[in-house]
Design a protein around this motif. Structure first.
Motif, PDB file in Angstrom:
ATOM      1  N   ILE A  59     -46.373  42.019 -53.653  1.00  0.00           N
ATOM      2  CA  ILE A  59     -46.728  41.813 -55.062  1.00  0.00           C
ATOM      3  C   ILE A  59     -45.516  42.039 -55.952  1.00  0.00           C
ATOM      4  CG2 ILE A  59     -48.120  42.708 -56.974  1.00  0.00           C
ATOM      5  CD1 ILE A  59     -50.371  43.166 -54.870  1.00  0.00           C
ATOM      6  N   ALA A  60     -44.795  43.129 -55.712  1.00  0.00           N
ATOM      7  CA  ALA A  60     -43.603  43.413 -56.513  1.00  0.00           C
ATOM      8  C   ALA A  60     -42.528  42.346 -56.294  1.00  0.00           C
ATOM      9  CB  ALA A  60     -43.057  44.795 -56.168  1.00  0.00           C
ATOM     10  N   GLY A  62     -42.930  39.321 -55.090  1.00  0.00           N
ATOM     11  CA  GLY A  62     -43.426  38.024 -55.543  1.00  0.00           C
ATOM     12  C   GLY A  62     -43.283  37.845 -57.041  1.00  0.00           C
ATOM     13  N   LEU A  63     -43.560  38.901 -57.776  1.00  0.00           N
ATOM     14  CA  LEU A  63     -43.401  38.842 -59.237  1.00  0.00           C
ATOM     15  C   LEU A  63     -41.932  38.690 -59.615  1.00  0.00           C
ATOM     16  CD1 LEU A  63     -44.770  39.024 -61.997  1.00  0.00           C
ATOM     17  CD2 LEU A  63     -44.497  41.506 -61.868  1.00  0.00           C
ATOM     18  N   LEU A  64     -41.072  39.505 -59.022  1.00  0.00           N
ATOM     19  CA  LEU A  64     -39.635  39.388 -59.296  1.00  0.00           C
ATOM     20  C   LEU A  64     -39.099  38.025 -58.873  1.00  0.00           C
ATOM     21  CD1 LEU A  64     -38.268  42.889 -58.259  1.00  0.00           C
ATOM     22  CD2 LEU A  64     -38.214  41.870 -60.547  1.00  0.00           C
ATOM     23  N   ALA A  66     -40.686  35.173 -58.710  1.00  0.00           N
ATOM     24  CA  ALA A  66     -41.129  34.138 -59.652  1.00  0.00           C
ATOM     25  C   ALA A  66     -40.380  34.230 -60.975  1.00  0.00           C
ATOM     26  CB  ALA A  66     -42.630  34.256 -59.888  1.00  0.00           C
ATOM     27  N   LEU A  67     -40.064  35.448 -61.397  1.00  0.00           N
ATOM     28  CA  LEU A  67     -39.453  35.634 -62.718  1.00  0.00           C
ATOM     29  C   LEU A  67     -37.934  35.553 -62.726  1.00  0.00           C
ATOM     30  CD1 LEU A  67     -41.696  38.539 -64.084  1.00  0.00           C
ATOM     31  CD2 LEU A  67     -41.846  36.091 -64.622  1.00  0.00           C
ATOM     32  N   THR A  68     -37.273  35.897 -61.615  1.00  0.00           N
ATOM     33  CA  THR A  68     -35.816  36.019 -61.674  1.00  0.00           C
ATOM     34  C   THR A  68     -35.031  35.171 -60.682  1.00  0.00           C
ATOM     35  OG1 THR A  68     -35.679  37.867 -60.113  1.00  0.00           O
ATOM     36  CG2 THR A  68     -36.048  38.427 -62.425  1.00  0.00           C
ATOM     37  N   TYR A  80     -45.749  32.251 -51.242  1.00  0.00           N
ATOM     38  CA  TYR A  80     -47.034  32.919 -51.434  1.00  0.00           C
ATOM     39  C   TYR A  80     -48.055  32.456 -50.395  1.00  0.00           C
ATOM     40  CZ  TYR A  80     -45.443  34.381 -56.130  1.00  0.00           C
ATOM     41  OH  TYR A  80     -44.772  34.928 -57.193  1.00  0.00           O
TER      42      TYR A  80
END
Length: 129
Positions: A59-60, A62-64, A66-68, A80
């Motif tokens: 989750i951590a 995957g978020l990073l 997608a964002l960076t 994913y």
């Protein structure tokens, strides 16, 4: 991961295998002994712990990712998808006690996704560190 908590409860109830006296409600007093070693309850519990050890970092990351990372939406979505399918297969192999290497392969597929995302995050943001 969400299904494993109720599944643990199901197996605990099915075999009258409870770890806390207050959970033993209708059992006779002589049967009210905590049990910590039921094979099926322990299998589901270990599977749940394994999910926590792998899904939380995903989750951590995957978020990073997608964002960076600057990766395309298609690349992100495929990371994913592969992870979710790998974890579902891992859970089925674990709960179903399927022979190895089924569980190991699905575990490593999820691990490769996490490593791939981490490497791409680091490579894209190396100068920021």
């Amino acid at each position: 991961m969400v299904v494993l908590s109720p599944l643990t409860g199901y197996f605990r109830h099915q075999g009258n295998v409870f770890s806390n006296p207050e959970d033993m409600g209708s059992l006779k007093e002589k049967d009210k002994k905590p049990i910590f070693d039921d094979p099926m309850v322990e299998r589901v519990r270990r599977c749940h712990l394994n999910d926590l050890e792998n899904i939380v970092p995903f989750i951590a990351l995957g978020l990073l990712f997608a964002l960076t990372s600057g990766a395309s939406t298609t690349t992100i979505v495929w990371h994913y998808r592969i992870f979710v399918v790998a974890r579902l297969l891992h859970t089925i192999a674990y709960i179903g006690a399927l022979p190895q290497p089924s569980r190991a392969l699905s575990f490593f597929a999820g691990l490769v996704v996490n490593v791939s995302m981490a490497v791409q995050i680091i490579m894209k943001n190396w100068n920021s560190f």
